[in-house]
Design an enzyme around this catalytic site. Structure first.
Site, PDB file in Angstrom:
ATOM      1  N   ASP A   1       1.508   2.696   3.544  1.00  0.00           N
ATOM      2  CA  ASP A   1       0.624   3.712   3.392  1.00  0.00           C
ATOM      3  C   ASP A   1       1.422   4.877   3.346  1.00  0.00           C
ATOM      4  O   ASP A   1       1.023   6.083   3.919  1.00  0.00           O
ATOM      5  CB  ASP A   1      -0.769   3.715   4.339  1.00  0.00           C
TER       6      ASP A   1
ATOM      7  N   LYS B   1      -9.178  -0.039  -6.186  1.00  0.00           N
ATOM      8  CA  LYS B   1      -9.306   0.627  -4.761  1.00  0.00           C
ATOM      9  C   LYS B   1     -10.555   1.089  -4.718  1.00  0.00           C
ATOM     10  O   LYS B   1     -11.071   2.126  -5.177  1.00  0.00           O
ATOM     11  CB  LYS B   1      -8.266   1.507  -4.732  1.00  0.00           C
TER      12      LYS B   1
ATOM     13  N   HIS C   1     -10.120   1.287   1.337  1.00  0.00           N
ATOM     14  CA  HIS C   1     -10.121   2.277   2.792  1.00  0.00           C
ATOM     15  C   HIS C   1     -11.422   1.979   3.448  1.00  0.00           C
ATOM     16  O   HIS C   1     -12.537   2.455   3.117  1.00  0.00           O
ATOM     17  CB  HIS C   1     -10.015   3.620   2.188  1.00  0.00           C
TER      18      HIS C   1
ATOM     19  N   HIS D   1       0.994  -1.160  -0.073  1.00  0.00           N
ATOM     20  CA  HIS D   1       0.119  -0.044   0.197  1.00  0.00           C
ATOM     21  C   HIS D   1       0.950   1.459  -0.046  1.00  0.00           C
ATOM     22  O   HIS D   1       1.453   1.527   0.990  1.00  0.00           O
ATOM     23  CB  HIS D   1      -1.000   0.054   1.257  1.00  0.00           C
TER      24      HIS D   1
ATOM     25  N   HIS E   1      -4.573  -0.628   5.782  1.00  0.00           N
ATOM     26  CA  HIS E   1      -4.351   0.251   6.684  1.00  0.00           C
ATOM     27  C   HIS E   1      -5.477   0.036   8.062  1.00  0.00           C
ATOM     28  O   HIS E   1      -5.905   0.963   8.549  1.00  0.00           O
ATOM     29  CB  HIS E   1      -4.233   1.710   6.320  1.00  0.00           C
TER      30      HIS E   1
ATOM     31  N   HIS F   1       1.574   5.421  -1.656  1.00  0.00           N
ATOM     32  CA  HIS F   1       1.125   6.428  -2.392  1.00  0.00           C
ATOM     33  C   HIS F   1       2.579   7.336  -2.996  1.00  0.00           C
ATOM     34  O   HIS F   1       3.241   7.668  -2.473  1.00  0.00           O
ATOM     35  CB  HIS F   1       0.624   7.643  -1.644  1.00  0.00           C
TER      36      HIS F   1
HETATM   37  C1  NCD Z   1      -3.688   8.876   2.372  1.00  0.00           C
HETATM   38  C2  NCD Z   1      -3.038   9.994   1.030  1.00  0.00           C
HETATM   39  O1  NCD Z   1      -2.629  11.172   1.551  1.00  0.00           O
HETATM   40  O2  NCD Z   1      -3.209   9.786  -0.185  1.00  0.00           O
HETATM   41  N1  NCD Z   1      -3.637   9.669   3.310  1.00  0.00           N
HETATM   42  C3  NCD Z   1      -3.519   9.052   4.406  1.00  0.00           C
HETATM   43  O3  NCD Z   1      -3.905   9.749   5.548  1.00  0.00           O
HETATM   44  N2  NCD Z   1      -3.632   7.605   4.654  1.00  0.00           N
HETATM   45  C4  NCD Z   1      -4.957   8.521   1.661  1.00  0.00           C
HETATM   46  C5  NCD Z   1      -5.491   7.132   2.304  1.00  0.00           C
HETATM   47  O4  NCD Z   1      -4.582   6.228   2.137  1.00  0.00           O
HETATM   48  O5  NCD Z   1      -6.364   7.014   2.745  1.00  0.00           O
HETATM   49 ZN    ZN Z   2      -3.229   5.179   1.731  1.00  0.00          ZN
HETATM   50 ZN    ZN Z   3      -6.614   5.091   3.042  1.00  0.00          ZN
END
Ligand code: NCD
Ligand code: ZN
Ligand code: ZN
Length: 346
Positions: A248, A100, A137, A14, A175, A16
């Protein structure tokens, strides 16, 4: 005391990565430790089509440092209007490993997300047929629900009924942050797994308010109680293959977090494995790190485990106060702290 720890190369289930110059700043941190990562599709605009996921994947590969091998595993962002045949295209692409679910309004860049999961039942049915994983999520979004109860309510109102309607669907509960989520995952025989972040293993919600409000500890789902944290640690360190690593890591420019309305997300890619190692060592369970980080996720997604090994060595190092993030900067998780483990770079 163990002075070094050799592990099969891990994967991040997971992640970003963002896009453009921001992505070029953070990608090397991930790619030096992890062989693969499930790349989240919550860009602006979101990655809702196979063609845009394929193009995003090309941009990621082009941004990799010379000589670094890393495989981005792509995902599609589900919307109310996703056509069922998009799932066939995704599957045929060979580079998309899941879709997702962002409940609309639940988190960063989720405004185009799904307003009611029943609207995508036909899409989920096709995913189950083709073996694409649903990544969720897991939070409800109604204003009236307390922010600390949103995951539990999601289990009862959305996830459990959805899994009943689609018993063959493979689901990753992303998460997870609560004891209830751990118990829910354990109660299911197969087809459901969960990722756990380093912050939810290391911190409880007190951290957000320790001596004042600390925006760099704000992420979604929000940090929970100490009892929740210990349940997550038990799950992660138990050797149960349904729980595996997903950082995450979610970078946001410093000024967007140190703000009257700060963004949700913590950046952990700079030291992900070292942070997990601390949590596992505190629990006296370092021997379970390899399964969690390098084996169970690959097995769940039906991908081969890496044959390559990496090594963590016991050596103090200080996390910098910030890293470059395109033209901005990010404040990493643990900024200024000294960590006892360091990834050895070959
Ligand atoms: C994530 C993001 O910033 O893209 N933020 C977070 O707080 N986890 C989005 C997500 O995974 O929910
Ligand atoms: Zn995330
Ligand atoms: Zn998330």
């Amino acid at each position: 005391m163990t002075d070094s720890l050799t592990l099969r190369r891990p994967d991040d289930w997971h992640l970003h990565l963002r896009d453009g110059a921001a992505m070029a700043s953070v990608l090397p941190h991930t790619a030096r430790q992890f062989g693969r990562a499930i790349v989240m599709p919550n860009l602006k605009p979101p990655v809702t089509q196979t063609a845009s996921a394929v193009a995003y994947r090309e941009r990621i590969l082009a941004a990799l440092p010379e000589g670094v091998r890393f495989e981005p595993l792509m995902t599609l962002y589900l919307t109310d209007n996703m056509p069922v045949d998009e799932i066939d295209r995704a599957r045929d692409s060979g580079v998309i490993f899941g879709c997702k679910l962002y409940p609309a309004g639940a988190t960063t860049h989720s405004d185009a997300g799904v307003t009611d999961i029943r609207k995508i039942d036909a899409v989920l049915a096709r995913m189950a047929e083709l073996g694409l994983t649903l990544q969720v999520h897991g939070e409800v979004t109604h204003e009236a629900v307390d922010i600390f109860d949103r995951e539990q309510r999601f289990i009862d109102e959305v996830l459990a009924p959805c899994m009943q309607r689609h018993p063959k669907l493979k689901v990753v509960f992303e998460h997870i942050t609560t004891r209830s989520a751990v118990e829910f995952v354990r109660s299911k025989p197969e087809g459901l797994a969960a990722t756990i972040t380093p912050q939810h293993l290391l911190y409880n919600r007190n951290e957000i308010f320790r001596g004042g409000i600390r925006p760099h500890f704000y992420c979604l789902p929000i940090l929970k109680t100490e009892s929740d944290r210990t349940a997550l640690v038990e799950a992660a360190t138990s050797g149960d293959p349904r729980f595996f690593l997903g950082t995450d890591s979610a970078p946001h420019a410093r000024h967007t977090k140190e703000n009257a309305c700060g963004c949700a997300g913590m950046y952990s890619a700079h030291a992900a494995l070292e942070l997990y190692a601390i949590a596992f060592e505190q629990a006296g369970a370092l021997e379970f790190l390899e399964g969690f980080a390098s084996e169970f996720g690959a097995d769940f997604y039906g991908l081969p485990r890496h044959e390559e090994r990496i090594r963590l060595i016991r050596r103090d190092w200080a996390i910098p106060a910030s890293y470059h993030f395109g033209d901005d900067e990010i404040v990493p998780m643990g900024a200024g702290l000294t960590l006892p483990w360091k990834l050895e770079i070959a």
